[in-house]
Design a protein around this motif. Structure first.
Motif, PDB file in Angstrom:
ATOM      1  N   ALA A 119       0.820  -1.216   0.000  1.00 56.38           N
ATOM      2  CA  ALA A 119       0.000   0.000   0.000  1.00 56.38           C
ATOM      3  C   ALA A 119       0.850   1.260   0.000  1.00 56.38           C
ATOM      4  CB  ALA A 119      -0.936   0.007   1.199  1.00 56.38           C
ATOM      5  N   GLY A 120       2.103   1.163   0.453  1.00 57.14           N
ATOM      6  CA  GLY A 120       2.976   2.335   0.490  1.00 57.14           C
ATOM      7  C   GLY A 120       3.823   2.361   1.742  1.00 57.14           C
ATOM      8  N   VAL A 121       4.308   3.539   2.074  1.00 59.55           N
ATOM      9  CA  VAL A 121       5.128   3.740   3.272  1.00 59.55           C
ATOM     10  C   VAL A 121       4.202   4.114   4.425  1.00 59.55           C
ATOM     11  CG1 VAL A 121       6.980   5.096   4.319  1.00 59.55           C
ATOM     12  CG2 VAL A 121       7.094   4.490   1.883  1.00 59.55           C
ATOM     13  N   HIS A 122       4.241   3.327   5.493  1.00 55.70           N
ATOM     14  CA  HIS A 122       3.370   3.542   6.647  1.00 55.70           C
ATOM     15  C   HIS A 122       4.171   4.206   7.771  1.00 55.70           C
ATOM     16  CE1 HIS A 122      -0.100   0.881   5.404  1.00 55.70           C
ATOM     17  NE2 HIS A 122       0.846   0.510   4.544  1.00 55.70           N
ATOM     18  N   VAL A 123       3.647   5.306   8.290  1.00 55.42           N
ATOM     19  CA  VAL A 123       4.235   5.990   9.440  1.00 55.42           C
ATOM     20  C   VAL A 123       3.112   6.271  10.432  1.00 55.42           C
ATOM     21  CG1 VAL A 123       5.426   8.043  10.276  1.00 55.42           C
ATOM     22  CG2 VAL A 123       6.079   7.038   8.076  1.00 55.42           C
TER      23      VAL A 123
ATOM     24  N   ILE B 284      -0.138   7.058   5.494  1.00 56.50           N
ATOM     25  CA  ILE B 284       0.226   6.119   4.427  1.00 56.50           C
ATOM     26  C   ILE B 284       0.644   6.943   3.214  1.00 56.50           C
ATOM     27  CG2 ILE B 284      -0.528   4.180   3.013  1.00 56.50           C
ATOM     28  CD1 ILE B 284      -2.728   3.678   5.102  1.00 56.50           C
ATOM     29  N   LEU B 285       1.924   6.859   2.893  1.00 60.31           N
ATOM     30  CA  LEU B 285       2.483   7.643   1.788  1.00 60.31           C
ATOM     31  C   LEU B 285       2.605   6.770   0.544  1.00 60.31           C
ATOM     32  CD1 LEU B 285       3.767  10.277   0.757  1.00 60.31           C
ATOM     33  CD2 LEU B 285       5.965   9.420   1.598  1.00 60.31           C
ATOM     34  N   GLN B 286       1.819   7.125  -0.480  1.00 57.48           N
ATOM     35  CA  GLN B 286       1.924   6.466  -1.770  1.00 57.48           C
ATOM     36  C   GLN B 286       2.668   7.374  -2.753  1.00 57.48           C
ATOM     37  OE1 GLN B 286      -2.324   5.652  -2.486  1.00 57.48           O
ATOM     38  NE2 GLN B 286      -1.951   3.519  -1.919  1.00 57.48           N
ATOM     39  N   LYS B 287       2.869   6.880  -3.938  1.00 56.69           N
ATOM     40  CA  LYS B 287       3.621   7.654  -4.921  1.00 56.69           C
ATOM     41  C   LYS B 287       2.917   8.947  -5.272  1.00 56.69           C
ATOM     42  CE  LYS B 287       5.733   7.324  -9.482  1.00 56.69           C
ATOM     43  NZ  LYS B 287       5.974   6.470 -10.683  1.00 56.69           N
ATOM     44  N   ASP B 288       1.596   8.915  -5.376  1.00 55.04           N
ATOM     45  CA  ASP B 288       0.862  10.103  -5.803  1.00 55.04           C
ATOM     46  C   ASP B 288      -0.186  10.569  -4.804  1.00 55.04           C
ATOM     47  OD1 ASP B 288      -0.748   7.944  -6.045  1.00 55.04           O
ATOM     48  OD2 ASP B 288      -1.367   8.310  -8.111  1.00 55.04           O
ATOM     49  N   CYS B 289      -0.127  10.050  -3.566  1.00 56.85           N
ATOM     50  CA  CYS B 289      -1.159  10.433  -2.589  1.00 56.85           C
ATOM     51  C   CYS B 289      -0.671  10.165  -1.166  1.00 56.85           C
ATOM     52  CB  CYS B 289      -2.450   9.661  -2.853  1.00 56.85           C
ATOM     53  SG  CYS B 289      -3.845  10.185  -1.805  1.00 56.85           S
ATOM     54  N   LEU B 290      -1.087  11.044  -0.247  1.00 57.76           N
ATOM     55  CA  LEU B 290      -0.866  10.849   1.189  1.00 57.76           C
ATOM     56  C   LEU B 290      -2.222  10.631   1.848  1.00 57.76           C
ATOM     57  CD1 LEU B 290       0.787  10.980   3.862  1.00 57.76           C
ATOM     58  CD2 LEU B 290       0.374  13.462   3.835  1.00 57.76           C
ATOM     59  N   ILE B 291      -2.324   9.599   2.678  1.00 53.72           N
ATOM     60  CA  ILE B 291      -3.572   9.297   3.375  1.00 53.72           C
ATOM     61  C   ILE B 291      -3.289   9.312   4.871  1.00 53.72           C
ATOM     62  CG2 ILE B 291      -5.409   7.596   3.715  1.00 53.72           C
ATOM     63  CD1 ILE B 291      -4.519   6.544   0.865  1.00 53.72           C
ATOM     64  N   THR B 292      -4.054  10.064   5.612  1.00 53.28           N
ATOM     65  CA  THR B 292      -3.929  10.097   7.074  1.00 53.28           C
ATOM     66  C   THR B 292      -5.236   9.625   7.679  1.00 53.28           C
ATOM     67  OG1 THR B 292      -4.567  12.451   7.079  1.00 53.28           O
ATOM     68  CG2 THR B 292      -2.218  11.947   7.129  1.00 53.28           C
TER      69      THR B 292
ATOM     70  N   PRO C 179       3.190  14.555  -2.400  1.00 51.03           N
ATOM     71  CA  PRO C 179       2.666  14.026  -1.127  1.00 51.03           C
ATOM     72  C   PRO C 179       3.736  13.839  -0.056  1.00 51.03           C
ATOM     73  CG  PRO C 179       1.670  12.884  -2.997  1.00 51.03           C
ATOM     74  CD  PRO C 179       2.760  13.747  -3.560  1.00 51.03           C
ATOM     75  N   ALA C 180       4.970  13.481  -0.476  1.00 51.09           N
ATOM     76  CA  ALA C 180       6.040  13.302   0.515  1.00 51.09           C
ATOM     77  C   ALA C 180       6.315  14.603   1.256  1.00 51.09           C
ATOM     78  CB  ALA C 180       7.303  12.794  -0.173  1.00 51.09           C
ATOM     79  N   GLU C 181       6.292  15.720   0.519  1.00 52.34           N
ATOM     80  CA  GLU C 181       6.522  17.011   1.176  1.00 52.34           C
ATOM     81  C   GLU C 181       5.353  17.367   2.097  1.00 52.34           C
ATOM     82  OE1 GLU C 181       7.924  21.569   0.090  1.00 52.34           O
ATOM     83  OE2 GLU C 181       7.660  20.075  -1.497  1.00 52.34           O
ATOM     84  N   MET C 182       4.137  16.915   1.758  1.00 56.98           N
ATOM     85  CA  MET C 182       3.005  17.123   2.662  1.00 56.98           C
ATOM     86  C   MET C 182       3.247  16.448   4.004  1.00 56.98           C
ATOM     87  SD  MET C 182      -0.411  16.632   0.374  1.00 56.98           S
ATOM     88  CE  MET C 182      -0.777  17.662  -1.036  1.00 56.98           C
ATOM     89  N   LEU C 183       3.746  15.208   3.956  1.00 56.94           N
ATOM     90  CA  LEU C 183       4.022  14.480   5.194  1.00 56.94           C
ATOM     91  C   LEU C 183       5.114  15.173   5.996  1.00 56.94           C
ATOM     92  CD1 LEU C 183       3.627  12.088   7.058  1.00 56.94           C
ATOM     93  CD2 LEU C 183       5.150  10.744   5.578  1.00 56.94           C
ATOM     94  N   VAL C 184       6.159  15.615   5.317  1.00 60.91           N
ATOM     95  CA  VAL C 184       7.246  16.324   5.993  1.00 60.91           C
ATOM     96  C   VAL C 184       6.717  17.615   6.620  1.00 60.91           C
ATOM     97  CG1 VAL C 184       9.452  17.501   5.664  1.00 60.91           C
ATOM     98  CG2 VAL C 184       9.029  15.315   4.520  1.00 60.91           C
ATOM     99  N   THR C 185       5.854  18.327   5.886  1.00 60.67           N
ATOM    100  CA  THR C 185       5.265  19.569   6.410  1.00 60.67           C
ATOM    101  C   THR C 185       4.409  19.291   7.635  1.00 60.67           C
ATOM    102  OG1 THR C 185       5.239  20.570   4.211  1.00 60.67           O
ATOM    103  CG2 THR C 185       3.768  21.518   5.854  1.00 60.67           C
ATOM    104  N   LEU C 186       3.661  18.191   7.614  1.00 62.15           N
ATOM    105  CA  LEU C 186       2.829  17.830   8.761  1.00 62.15           C
ATOM    106  C   LEU C 186       3.688  17.573   9.995  1.00 62.15           C
ATOM    107  CD1 LEU C 186       0.000  17.141   9.845  1.00 62.15           C
ATOM    108  CD2 LEU C 186       0.350  14.795   9.029  1.00 62.15           C
ATOM    109  N   LEU C 187       4.804  16.846   9.818  1.00 61.23           N
ATOM    110  CA  LEU C 187       5.706  16.582  10.942  1.00 61.23           C
ATOM    111  C   LEU C 187       6.376  17.870  11.422  1.00 61.23           C
ATOM    112  CD1 LEU C 187       7.398  13.254   9.762  1.00 61.23           C
ATOM    113  CD2 LEU C 187       5.569  13.521  11.439  1.00 61.23           C
TER     114      LEU C 187
END
Length: 317
Positions: free
Chosen positions: A73-77, A97-105, A131-139
């Motif tokens: 499904a992707g990278v789970h954090v 859950i970080l996918q190639k074209d989408c971030l799911i929280t 989406p990866a930058e979205m996750l980094v921004t959230l952290l």
């Protein structure tokens, strides 16, 4: 509840959900935020991920292998966030859950960090390219909020410090309650920071091709190290104030016990005299004295005054 966001010209924008048809935005969204999703919303996300959505009990697991991993499904954090409810902090795990074209929280309660991020997104203040930058921004925002929270804890601790060390009319029991709440909040903040450190270490290993993201993550990690030192300082100060408060309470109790002890010593000689003359022996010459009664009373007063005068002279009163 599902919320959908899309990257437009380098900024995160929230999408308006068509009436009764959230599935229309699934493929358009770069970030899907699921807050307390119901069964229908879980099925929607499962169709998108093509795998099972993690249950909240699974998200709460503390093993490192269960909180950060990679699957089809992707990278789970799974990251811990602070939540303030009824005047007390508690921790809530959010599955990212970080996918190639989408971030799911996915989370089980509304959080201040997400409300702030949505507000900033509406104002066009959240930059992101993927989406990866979205996750980094959230952290990154999460750590900034922890920093603000620690500053607030420090201010509250200064108020308690004045209450304990300078305010002579302070209610020390209330000070202990406030210190206990501050210690609990500081401990949970430290727990969230430690969890974020593990998240960042995991992402640094799995975002090797994203040099800018990696540099931002390293900067966040340096900020966390600074905040961890600050939580240690707060713990030390809380413990000092707790010990001081308990010491002052013990002093007050000792003062009360000292008063009772002195009172017992002062009244002991008069009690002894009264006990002697309260005996019913036939041959007690003093019973026939005309001045016997006033003499006995005067002796009792003198016997009580003598130890009181002695204690006063010694400075024990």
């Amino acid at each position: 509840m599902l919320r959908f966001f899309r990257i437009v010209d380098g900024f995160i924008k929230e999408l308006t959900i068509p009436e009764g048809n959230p599935t229309a935005l699934l493929r358009q969204a770069d970030w899907i935020d699921a807050c307390e999703p119901d069964d229908d919303e879980r099925k929607i996300l499962q169709r998108l991920l093509e795998t099972d959505i993690p249950e909240f009990d699974d998200v709460e697991e503390i093993e490192a292998s269960a909180r950060c991993f990679v699957d089809q499904a992707g990278v789970h954090v799974h990251s811990l966030f602070l939540n303030l409810a009824e005047g007390r902090h508690n921790t809530v795990s959010v599955a990212c859950i970080l996918q190639k074209d989408c971030l799911i929280t996915i989370r089980e309660s509304e959080l201040a960090d997400f409300r702030l991020l949505r507000m900033r997104a509406r104002r066009g203040q959240v930059e992101a390219r993927d989406p990866a930058e979205m996750l980094v921004t959230l952290l990154e925002q999460k750590v900034e909020n922890h920093a603000d929270g620690l500053e607030d804890l420090h201010r509250q601790l200064e108020d308690v410090s004045y209450l304990v060390l300078e305010d002579e009319e302070a209610e020390l029991d209330e000070a202990i309650n406030r210190l206990a709440r501050l210690e609990d909040s500081n401990g949970k903040t430290r727990l969230c920071l430690m969890d974020t450190q593990r998240n960042i270490s995991f992402l640094l290993r799995h975002l090797r091709n994203e040099s800018e993201h990696r540099e931002t993550l390293r900067e966040i990690n340096r900020d966390i190290e600074t905040l961890m030192s600050h939580t240690t300082f707060l713990f030390d100060k809380i413990n000092f104030l707790m010990d001081s408060t308990q010491g002052f309470i013990n002093i007050e109790q000792n003062q009360i016990i000292k008063i009772f002890s002195i009172a017992a010593v002062v009244f002991l000689p008069p009690t002894l005299i009264a006990s002697i003359y309260g005996m019913n022996f036939e041959h007690m010459p003093e019973l026939e004295w005309i001045a016997g009664y006033p003499a006995a009373v005067g002796l009792m007063v003198l016997a009580a005054f003598a130890p009181y005068w002695y204690f006063k002279r010694k400075g024990w009163l």
